[in-house]
Each structure stands twice: as structure tokens, then as C-alpha cells.
Design a protein around this motif. Sequence first.
Motif, PDB file in Angstrom:
ATOM      1  N   TRP A   1     -27.943  30.077  37.431  1.00  0.00           N
ATOM      2  CA  TRP A   1     -29.154  29.857  38.449  1.00  0.00           C
ATOM      3  C   TRP A   1     -30.003  30.778  38.867  1.00  0.00           C
ATOM      4  N   PRO A   2     -31.236  30.802  39.040  1.00  0.00           N
ATOM      5  CA  PRO A   2     -32.189  31.805  39.526  1.00  0.00           C
ATOM      6  C   PRO A   2     -32.046  31.942  41.025  1.00  0.00           C
ATOM      7  N   PHE A   3     -31.323  30.788  41.744  1.00  0.00           N
ATOM      8  CA  PHE A   3     -31.213  30.976  43.175  1.00  0.00           C
ATOM      9  C   PHE A   3     -29.639  30.985  43.562  1.00  0.00           C
ATOM     10  N   ALA A   4     -29.582  31.494  44.804  1.00  0.00           N
ATOM     11  CA  ALA A   4     -28.177  31.687  45.341  1.00  0.00           C
ATOM     12  C   ALA A   4     -27.591  30.298  45.633  1.00  0.00           C
ATOM     13  N   ALA A   5     -26.291  29.947  45.630  1.00  0.00           N
ATOM     14  CA  ALA A   5     -25.490  28.735  45.735  1.00  0.00           C
ATOM     15  C   ALA A   5     -24.266  28.991  46.517  1.00  0.00           C
ATOM     16  N   ASP A   6     -23.985  28.012  47.383  1.00  0.00           N
ATOM     17  CA  ASP A   6     -22.698  28.173  48.004  1.00  0.00           C
ATOM     18  C   ASP A   6     -22.221  26.579  47.777  1.00  0.00           C
ATOM     19  N   VAL A   7     -20.832  26.360  47.982  1.00  0.00           N
ATOM     20  CA  VAL A   7     -20.336  25.053  47.963  1.00  0.00           C
ATOM     21  C   VAL A   7     -19.708  24.887  49.195  1.00  0.00           C
ATOM     22  N   THR A   8     -19.535  23.781  50.037  1.00  0.00           N
ATOM     23  CA  THR A   8     -18.658  23.342  51.316  1.00  0.00           C
ATOM     24  C   THR A   8     -18.019  22.035  50.785  1.00  0.00           C
ATOM     25  N   PHE A   9     -16.753  22.399  50.508  1.00  0.00           N
ATOM     26  CA  PHE A   9     -15.999  21.106  50.374  1.00  0.00           C
ATOM     27  C   PHE A   9     -15.599  20.635  51.842  1.00  0.00           C
ATOM     28  N   VAL A  10     -15.266  19.269  51.873  1.00  0.00           N
ATOM     29  CA  VAL A  10     -14.886  18.527  53.024  1.00  0.00           C
ATOM     30  C   VAL A  10     -13.660  17.779  52.671  1.00  0.00           C
ATOM     31  N   ASN A  11     -12.459  17.974  53.037  1.00  0.00           N
ATOM     32  CA  ASN A  11     -11.046  17.459  52.797  1.00  0.00           C
ATOM     33  C   ASN A  11     -11.142  16.476  53.778  1.00  0.00           C
ATOM     34  N   ASP A  12     -11.113  15.046  53.209  1.00  0.00           N
ATOM     35  CA  ASP A  12     -11.222  14.001  54.057  1.00  0.00           C
ATOM     36  C   ASP A  12      -9.711  13.452  54.206  1.00  0.00           C
ATOM     37  N   GLY A  13      -8.906  14.327  54.846  1.00  0.00           N
ATOM     38  CA  GLY A  13      -7.573  13.810  54.836  1.00  0.00           C
ATOM     39  C   GLY A  13      -6.707  13.748  53.734  1.00  0.00           C
ATOM     40  N   SER A  14      -6.935  14.466  52.610  1.00  0.00           N
ATOM     41  CA  SER A  14      -5.996  14.367  51.515  1.00  0.00           C
ATOM     42  C   SER A  14      -4.608  14.209  51.953  1.00  0.00           C
ATOM     43  N   SER A  15      -3.849  13.703  51.168  1.00  0.00           N
ATOM     44  CA  SER A  15      -2.228  13.684  51.130  1.00  0.00           C
ATOM     45  C   SER A  15      -1.554  14.272  49.977  1.00  0.00           C
ATOM     46  N   ASP A  16      -2.596  15.051  49.012  1.00  0.00           N
ATOM     47  CA  ASP A  16      -2.209  15.737  47.789  1.00  0.00           C
ATOM     48  C   ASP A  16      -2.411  17.217  48.197  1.00  0.00           C
ATOM     49  N   SER A  17      -2.281  17.870  47.250  1.00  0.00           N
ATOM     50  CA  SER A  17      -2.581  19.270  47.233  1.00  0.00           C
ATOM     51  C   SER A  17      -4.013  20.071  47.425  1.00  0.00           C
ATOM     52  N   SER A  18      -4.829  19.024  47.571  1.00  0.00           N
ATOM     53  CA  SER A  18      -6.278  19.313  47.562  1.00  0.00           C
ATOM     54  C   SER A  18      -6.628  20.451  48.358  1.00  0.00           C
ATOM     55  N   LEU A  19      -6.157  20.298  49.760  1.00  0.00           N
ATOM     56  CA  LEU A  19      -6.332  21.059  50.822  1.00  0.00           C
ATOM     57  C   LEU A  19      -5.870  22.598  50.432  1.00  0.00           C
ATOM     58  N   ALA A  20      -4.676  22.607  49.736  1.00  0.00           N
ATOM     59  CA  ALA A  20      -4.250  24.132  49.405  1.00  0.00           C
ATOM     60  C   ALA A  20      -4.965  24.683  48.403  1.00  0.00           C
ATOM     61  N   LEU A  21      -5.514  23.717  47.414  1.00  0.00           N
ATOM     62  CA  LEU A  21      -6.297  24.368  46.481  1.00  0.00           C
ATOM     63  C   LEU A  21      -7.944  24.901  47.119  1.00  0.00           C
ATOM     64  N   LEU A  22      -8.173  24.173  48.276  1.00  0.00           N
ATOM     65  CA  LEU A  22      -9.337  24.562  48.789  1.00  0.00           C
ATOM     66  C   LEU A  22      -9.255  25.934  49.465  1.00  0.00           C
ATOM     67  N   ARG A  23      -8.334  26.018  50.114  1.00  0.00           N
ATOM     68  CA  ARG A  23      -7.768  27.187  50.804  1.00  0.00           C
ATOM     69  C   ARG A  23      -7.872  28.380  49.719  1.00  0.00           C
ATOM     70  N   TYR A  24      -7.195  28.256  48.667  1.00  0.00           N
ATOM     71  CA  TYR A  24      -7.168  29.426  47.598  1.00  0.00           C
ATOM     72  C   TYR A  24      -8.745  29.451  47.198  1.00  0.00           C
ATOM     73  N   TYR A  25      -9.420  28.721  46.763  1.00  0.00           N
ATOM     74  CA  TYR A  25     -10.601  28.999  46.344  1.00  0.00           C
ATOM     75  C   TYR A  25     -11.441  29.618  47.533  1.00  0.00           C
ATOM     76  N   ALA A  26     -11.399  29.174  48.412  1.00  0.00           N
ATOM     77  CA  ALA A  26     -12.192  29.792  49.634  1.00  0.00           C
ATOM     78  C   ALA A  26     -11.832  31.225  49.923  1.00  0.00           C
ATOM     79  N   GLY A  27     -10.583  31.643  49.899  1.00  0.00           N
ATOM     80  CA  GLY A  27     -10.086  32.855  49.703  1.00  0.00           C
ATOM     81  C   GLY A  27     -10.549  33.742  48.834  1.00  0.00           C
ATOM     82  N   GLU A  28     -10.574  33.081  47.353  1.00  0.00           N
ATOM     83  CA  GLU A  28     -11.082  33.834  46.522  1.00  0.00           C
ATOM     84  C   GLU A  28     -12.691  34.050  46.150  1.00  0.00           C
ATOM     85  N   HIS A  29     -13.565  33.285  46.711  1.00  0.00           N
ATOM     86  CA  HIS A  29     -14.804  33.321  46.291  1.00  0.00           C
ATOM     87  C   HIS A  29     -15.650  33.172  47.860  1.00  0.00           C
TER      88      HIS A  29
END
Length: 319
Positions: free
Chosen positions: A36-64
Motif C-alpha cells: 500500500w502507498p499509505f501507512a496502515a495499522d490494525v487494532t484487534f478487539v478481543n470480545d471475550g474469546s475463550s480460546d487462544s485468540s488473546l494470546a495470539l494478539l499479544r504475540y503479534y502486538a509484541g512483534e509488530h
Amino acid sequence: MNELSDVKISLVVPVFNEEASVPLFMEAFLKASAQWPFAADVTFVNDGSSDSSLALLRYYAGEHANVHYLSFSRNFGKEVALSAGMDHAVGDAVVLMDVDLQHPFEAISQFVEVWRKDDAQMVYGVRNADNEETAMKRWTSRQFYRFFNMMAHTPLPEGGGDFRLLDRRVVDALRSLPERNRFMKGLYAWVGFKTCAVPYEQPARVAGTSSFNYWKLWNFALDGIVSFSTWPLRVWSYLGVLVAFFAFLYGGWVIFQTMVWGVSVPGYASLAVGVMFLGGMQLISIGILGEYLGRLFIESKGRPPYIVAEKQVADAPTA
């Protein structure tokens, strides 16, 4: 407007038990954003997930550095998750999309192009007819839009879902709305601004299954109708006048028969049917009143629409 190189687009992505979809979404996002020719970021909103979704979001937020997340204390629903994401998005425009990749990244470039060239403050995606939804779901969706637009004060564009780009002015307007029962499709239309539609091909889900079923969709439709129309309340006034009119005519006919021909009034059958019919109408009307009263009760409490248990986000813009 600024050059595209000076523009930042924020993606807002609700997540609810999507551990299989999050890695695939991130892979697609990193690949698309690099082109993309423009800058972009992403904000995930974990809506009370009971699986490992939150752990994945923590990981990707720490990496990027351009990946952020916030996590609710429990499940508050997609409409609230979209609102929370807009509260924390920092871009010049915000794109709302799903994590299952049924909202293609290729369409975002088209959204940005229309937003820039046509000076549109809101650009929404319209799915082409050829997608994997069942014929029944497509039919019920069309009927909902038609029924809603007949009754609501603010009509909805048919086929316009949550996949859309919102200019910062639109985001700020939506953030200023205080209501807690949030029917976002109605709110998009209510705030106004110049709006354009962009068709796109909807691919199949990359993983998992949708958490929406017909019961949830029915309640979702009911929330929308009650939030944006007073017609369900008004119709009972007209119906009451109509029933009273026919009751008056029938009563006059019974009196006329008795006085002229001495015909006796019929017995229990007609009386029982009339009582049951009017009783059913009264119960339905009370139920509709209860729907509106329940929403007033919730609004009157003044509770926040969501509670964040954990977050790693950019500095939020001021309202």
C-alpha cells in the motif's frame, strides 16, 4: 488532502474465538500493507474469546509496531467491539472489517481511492450476489432491509454491511453518540456525510465457522428496528381505532337485529373468539412496549458500553 504517503489508515477488527483465523489474517495484512502507498495499522478487539485468540494478539502486538489490541472483560458483542475499536483507532480514516478474510484486503485500496478522489466521507462494500451464503439467508437479508426502510426514519442502503471506510470526521461523529444499544448499520446512516458504495467479491471463510445463527440475526434485526423506528408503537394506535370501529358497527348491527326482528344475541362461540383475539392483541402490544421500555431501562443506568481488561494500543485521538 495530504499525499497518500502522509495518510494513515487504521483497521478495526473484532475477534471472538478466532484462533484459527488470526494468523491467516496477519499474514494477509502484512503482505497487503507492504504494497500500500499509505501507512496502515490494525487494532484487534478481543470480545471475550475463550480460546487462544488473546494470546495470539499479544504475540503479534509484541512483534509488530503497527499491530494493537484491546481485550474486553467479557463478551459484549460485535457492535460494541466496533465502537471500542473506533475509540482507539488513530488513522485519518478507519476501515472496519472481519478477521475471517471474507472482507478482502484488495477492496481496501478501492475504498481509499474513492475516499480520496470522490471526496466521500464514508465508503462501504457491497457483496456481489455470487457468494457462499445460502439462498434463504440472502432472501431474509433483503426482506430485512426492505422492512426496515419502510418503518425507519433513517433508511439503510441495501447490502451495506460493516465492511467500510470511515473518514475521521465520521468516526468522531460516531464516537460522540452516547447510546449503549448500538445498531451500527443504522448509526452509519444516521450520521450522514457523503457515502459511496464499492462492490467486491466475498471469498469463503478461511477457517472456523460464523458465530451468527438465525436466532442471533433475528434479535439483531429486532434491535435495529426498535432503535430506529417508533412505528411498532404507533401501529397499535391505528389498530385500536380500527378494532373499535368494527366493534361499534357490529354492536349496532346486534342492537338493530334485536329491536327489529327480536333475534337473540349468539352464544359463547363468538364471545370466546372475540375475547381471545383481543387478549392476544393486548399481549403483543404489551410485548412491544416492553421492548422499548427495556431499552430505556438499560440506557437510564448509564453504564459504560464495554470494559477493557487489557490493552496495547496507540495513543487514542481526542473526541
